[in-house]
Design an enzyme around this catalytic site. Structure first.
Site, PDB file in Angstrom:
ATOM      1  N   GLY A  51     -12.782  27.522   1.964  1.00  0.00           N
ATOM      2  CA  GLY A  51     -12.930  25.807   2.447  1.00  0.00           C
ATOM      3  C   GLY A  51     -12.094  25.087   2.618  1.00  0.00           C
ATOM      4  O   GLY A  51     -10.183  25.649   2.729  1.00  0.00           O
ATOM      5  N   GLY A  52     -11.717  23.502   2.829  1.00  0.00           N
ATOM      6  CA  GLY A  52     -10.807  22.672   2.402  1.00  0.00           C
ATOM      7  C   GLY A  52     -11.977  20.977   2.739  1.00  0.00           C
ATOM      8  O   GLY A  52     -12.453  20.792   2.919  1.00  0.00           O
ATOM      9  N   SER A  82     -17.699  27.390   3.408  1.00  0.00           N
ATOM     10  CA  SER A  82     -17.975  26.077   3.504  1.00  0.00           C
ATOM     11  C   SER A  82     -17.342  25.451   4.685  1.00  0.00           C
ATOM     12  O   SER A  82     -17.299  26.194   5.583  1.00  0.00           O
ATOM     13  CB  SER A  82     -17.014  25.429   2.231  1.00  0.00           C
ATOM     14  OG  SER A  82     -16.379  24.328   1.798  1.00  0.00           O
ATOM     15  N   ALA A 128     -22.354  28.616   2.866  1.00  0.00           N
ATOM     16  CA  ALA A 128     -22.112  27.928   1.481  1.00  0.00           C
ATOM     17  C   ALA A 128     -20.849  26.775   1.722  1.00  0.00           C
ATOM     18  O   ALA A 128     -20.077  26.300   1.114  1.00  0.00           O
ATOM     19  CB  ALA A 128     -21.118  29.106  -0.094  1.00  0.00           C
ATOM     20  N   PRO A 153     -20.794  20.159   1.181  1.00  0.00           N
ATOM     21  CA  PRO A 153     -19.574  19.183   0.867  1.00  0.00           C
ATOM     22  C   PRO A 153     -19.708  18.950  -0.561  1.00  0.00           C
ATOM     23  O   PRO A 153     -20.463  18.064  -1.064  1.00  0.00           O
ATOM     24  CB  PRO A 153     -19.991  18.305   1.995  1.00  0.00           C
ATOM     25  CG  PRO A 153     -21.677  18.008   2.169  1.00  0.00           C
ATOM     26  CD  PRO A 153     -22.328  19.242   1.763  1.00  0.00           C
ATOM     27  N   LEU A 184     -12.972  15.582  -5.953  1.00  0.00           N
ATOM     28  CA  LEU A 184     -13.198  14.401  -7.879  1.00  0.00           C
ATOM     29  C   LEU A 184     -14.489  14.980  -8.114  1.00  0.00           C
ATOM     30  O   LEU A 184     -14.704  15.113  -9.799  1.00  0.00           O
ATOM     31  CB  LEU A 184     -13.141  12.775  -8.018  1.00  0.00           C
ATOM     32  CG  LEU A 184     -11.636  12.395  -7.258  1.00  0.00           C
ATOM     33  CD1 LEU A 184     -12.173  10.646  -7.976  1.00  0.00           C
ATOM     34  CD2 LEU A 184     -10.747  13.045  -8.197  1.00  0.00           C
ATOM     35  N   LYS A 190     -25.802  10.224   2.406  1.00  0.00           N
ATOM     36  CA  LYS A 190     -25.415  10.490   3.864  1.00  0.00           C
ATOM     37  C   LYS A 190     -24.431  11.431   4.623  1.00  0.00           C
ATOM     38  O   LYS A 190     -24.030  12.040   5.641  1.00  0.00           O
ATOM     39  CB  LYS A 190     -24.035   8.595   3.996  1.00  0.00           C
ATOM     40  CG  LYS A 190     -25.345   7.929   4.142  1.00  0.00           C
ATOM     41  CD  LYS A 190     -25.085   5.930   3.550  1.00  0.00           C
ATOM     42  CE  LYS A 190     -24.095   6.134   4.886  1.00  0.00           C
ATOM     43  NZ  LYS A 190     -23.380   4.990   4.935  1.00  0.00           N
TER      44      LYS A 190
END
Length: 225
Positions: A49-50, A82, A104, A107, A111, A122
């Site tokens: 992902g990223g 992702s 998968a 989002p 952190l 949202k």
């Protein structure tokens, strides 16, 4: 005619975290493929992902490409998780090797802060709308795409094929080129028939500067720095 170059397909490996460097490399590869009148660009995915911001830019590039883009999750054992799921669904053709997975795509923040539930909702709804619009445009399974975001649903190659998430399963690059040959796709410049039999696979050269930028722009490394 004698001396004419063989048809080419440009290869780009997306085998790490998706970030600004991915966008740079994708843009350069698509531009080169268009200049050289390539048959297609093949994106080979093995990514966890990223960054969503980079993902949106990369998706725009793929959707706007006049050169057909083929997404391939491979080799066996690879993942397209992702952010990679968005890029794969945006491709004109999507294939997976056996023993790979896709999905998968829920989002998350760098952190991991879960205190602001309103902002989380949202972001979630926005991301769902984004992936559903991509899936609908490419006539893929938008219901599964939504589950990949809301529920972190994931699918094997065989499941993804059955669910209408991907177009085919290919054990390696040779089989991919054979199966893709003759397929018809719609690009922003009209209908294209893929002619991948006997194409030369070319990879744009990655310079030392780009290698360094790739490391420091990795979302995980950037967070540590």
């Amino acid at each position: 005619c004698a001396g004419a170059e063989a048809p080419a397909a440009y290869l780009l490996n997306i085998d790490g975290a998706i970030g600004p460097m991915t966008v740079h490399q994708l843009g350069r590869t698509l531009s080169l493929a268009r200049q050289r009148n390539a048959e297609c660009v093949i994106l080979v995915f093995d990514t966890p992902g990223g960054l969503l911001s980079s993902t949106r830019k990369a998706v725009k590039m793929i959707l706007d490409s006049p050169v057909p883009v083929v997404g391939y999750v491979g080799p066996q054992g690879s993942q397209c998780a992702s952010a990679g799921t968005f890029l794969a669904l945006a491709c004109h053709v999507v294939a997976m090797a056996p023993a790979t997975n896709i999905g998968a795509a829920h989002p998350v923040t760098l952190l991991g802060d879960s205190s602001d539930t309103t902002m989380q909702q949202k972001a979630l709804n926005d991301t769902v709308g984004f992936i559903k619009s991509i899936a609908s445009l490419r006539k893929r399974n938008a219901e599964w795409a939504e589950k990949a975001v809301r529920e972190s649903a994931s699918a094997t190659a065989e499941e993804a094929l059955r669910l209408g998430v991907i177009d085919l399963v290919a054990k390696d690059m040779r089989e991919l080129l054979r199966k893709v040959d003759g397929m018809t796709v719609e690009t922003r410049e009209g209908t294209r028939v893929l002619r991948t039999s006997g194409v030369a696979l070319r990879e744009p050269r990655v310079g030392f500067r780009e290698r360094i930028l790739s490391v420091i722009s990795d979302p995980n490394i950037a967070y540590i720095l």
